[in-house]
Design a protein around this motif. Structure first.
Motif, PDB file in Angstrom:
ATOM      1  N   GLU A 160     -10.139 -10.788  -0.043  1.00 66.39           N
ATOM      2  CA  GLU A 160      -8.948 -11.271   0.641  1.00 66.39           C
ATOM      3  C   GLU A 160      -7.676 -10.679   0.053  1.00 66.39           C
ATOM      4  OE1 GLU A 160      -8.957 -13.164   3.374  1.00 66.39           O
ATOM      5  OE2 GLU A 160     -11.140 -12.910   3.301  1.00 66.39           O
ATOM      6  N   ARG A 161      -7.802  -9.612  -0.720  1.00 62.24           N
ATOM      7  CA  ARG A 161      -6.635  -9.014  -1.354  1.00 62.24           C
ATOM      8  C   ARG A 161      -6.535  -7.532  -1.004  1.00 62.24           C
ATOM      9  NH1 ARG A 161      -4.491 -12.513  -4.865  1.00 62.24           N
ATOM     10  NH2 ARG A 161      -3.237 -10.965  -5.959  1.00 62.24           N
ATOM     11  N   GLY A 211       1.413 -11.709  -5.413  1.00 63.70           N
ATOM     12  CA  GLY A 211       0.442 -10.823  -6.048  1.00 63.70           C
ATOM     13  C   GLY A 211       0.723 -10.611  -7.520  1.00 63.70           C
ATOM     14  N   THR A 228      -2.092  -7.802  -3.771  1.00 61.36           N
ATOM     15  CA  THR A 228      -1.421  -8.853  -3.007  1.00 61.36           C
ATOM     16  C   THR A 228      -2.384  -9.484  -2.021  1.00 61.36           C
ATOM     17  OG1 THR A 228      -0.693  -7.403  -1.211  1.00 61.36           O
ATOM     18  CG2 THR A 228       0.737  -7.570  -3.142  1.00 61.36           C
ATOM     19  N   PRO A 229      -2.145 -10.722  -1.622  1.00 61.70           N
ATOM     20  CA  PRO A 229      -2.971 -11.326  -0.568  1.00 61.70           C
ATOM     21  C   PRO A 229      -2.804 -10.553   0.732  1.00 61.70           C
ATOM     22  CG  PRO A 229      -1.672 -12.987  -1.723  1.00 61.70           C
ATOM     23  CD  PRO A 229      -1.132 -11.652  -2.130  1.00 61.70           C
TER      24      PRO A 229
END
Length: 230
Positions: A160-161, A211, A228-229
Motif C-alpha cells: 500500500e506504499r 511518509g 508514501t501511502p
C-alpha cells in the motif's frame, strides 16, 4: 536500489506542525530566497545579452548576444516550470504524467555534468503531492553528483506504499552537510541556508504526505528513498 543496498540513515520522526524546524513566514522566506537565487543568474545573463545588443561598439558580438539571450531565456523558463510543481500549487491538474515530470527535471539540468536516467514509464501518473516529492528527489539526486555521474530515478509500488528512489553514482557522489541536515528534517544551525532549504522542503513534503524519507550513502553512491501511502 533498496535500503539494504546501503548503510541507511533514517529521517527524523514525524512532527506536529508547531514543532517543525521551519514553517509559516520563515519557511516562505527561505523558499523565496531560493527562488530568487535560481532566477537571478539567467535573468542577469539576459540583461547582459541585451546590453551587448545595444552597445554600438559590440555589434560584432550580436550573434553571441542572441545566443546568450536564447539560452538564458530557456533556462529561466525551465526554472519557472520546475518551481511551479516543486514549490507551488502548479496547475489545477491533480495528476501528473511521468513524461512531463521527467521533462521538468531534464530541462532544468540541461548541460549539467551528471546524466539523468529516468526509469519510470511514460504512462505512469502521480498525484500532486507525489509529483512534488518525485521532482525534488530527482533534483537532489542530480545535485549529489557535482563532478558527473549517473542519477537513476525509479518508482515502484510496495503493498500500500509508493517508493520513489533516487540513486546517484559517481566518483565524488556526496551530499553537503546542509543538505543532510535538511533531508533529516532538522533545523539549520550552521552553513548556507540556500543549500538547506530544498532538502528540507523535500523532507517536509514527504512528512506531510504521511511518509518517510531515508538517506543512504556509500563510497561513490548516494541514495534517497521516499516512501508514501498510495
Amino acid at each position: 536500489m533498496t535500503l539494504s543496498d546501503f548503510s541507511a540513515q533514517p529521517s527524523a520522526p514525524e512532527l506536529a506542525i508547531a514543532d517543525l524546524p521551519a514553517g509559516g513566514a520563515e519557511l516562505a522566506a527561505f523558499i523565496a530566497g531560493k527562488l530568487c537565487h535560481d532566477f537571478i543568474s539567467p535573468a542577469g545573463a539576459i540583461m547582459s545579452g541585451l546590453d551587448l545588443l545595444e552597445d554600438p561598439t559590440a555589434q560584432d558580438m550580436r550573434d553571441d548576444a542572441m545566443s546568450l539571450i536564447r539560452q538564458s531565456a530557456r533556462k529561466m523558463v525551465a526554472h519557472v516550470h520546475f518551481a511551479r510543481v516543486a514549490f507551488g500549487a502548479a496547475t489545477t491538474s491533480e495528476q501528473f504524467a511521468s513524461v512531463d515530470l521527467r521533462g521538468l527535471v531534464g530541462g532544468l539540468y540541461e548541460g549539467g555534468r551528471a546524466t539523468l536516467d529516468w526509469r519510470i514509464g511514460d504512462g505512469a501518473t502521480f498525484t500532486k503531492p507525489q509529483a512534488r516529492i518525485l521532482i525534488n528527489l530527482a533534483w537532489m539526486t542530480l545535485g549529489a553528483l557535482p563532478t558527473g555521474g549517473v542519477a537513476t530515478i525509479t518508482a515502484r509500488q510496495d503493498g500500500e506504499r509508493l517508493q520513489l528512489i533516487g540513486s546517484a553514482e559517481g566518483a565524488r557522489a556526496r551530499l553537503k552537510p546542509e543538505a543532510l541536515t535538511g533531508l533529516k528534517g532538522e533545523r539549520l544551525t550552521e552553513g548556507l541556508a540556500g543549500q538547506w532549504i530544498q532538502p528540507y522542503w523535500l523532507w517536509l513534503a514527504v512528512n506531510e504526505a504521511g511518509g518517510r524519507l531515508d538517506i543512504a550513502a556509500d563510497e561513490g553512491r548516494v541514495g534517497l528513498i521516499a516512501q508514501t501511502p498510495l
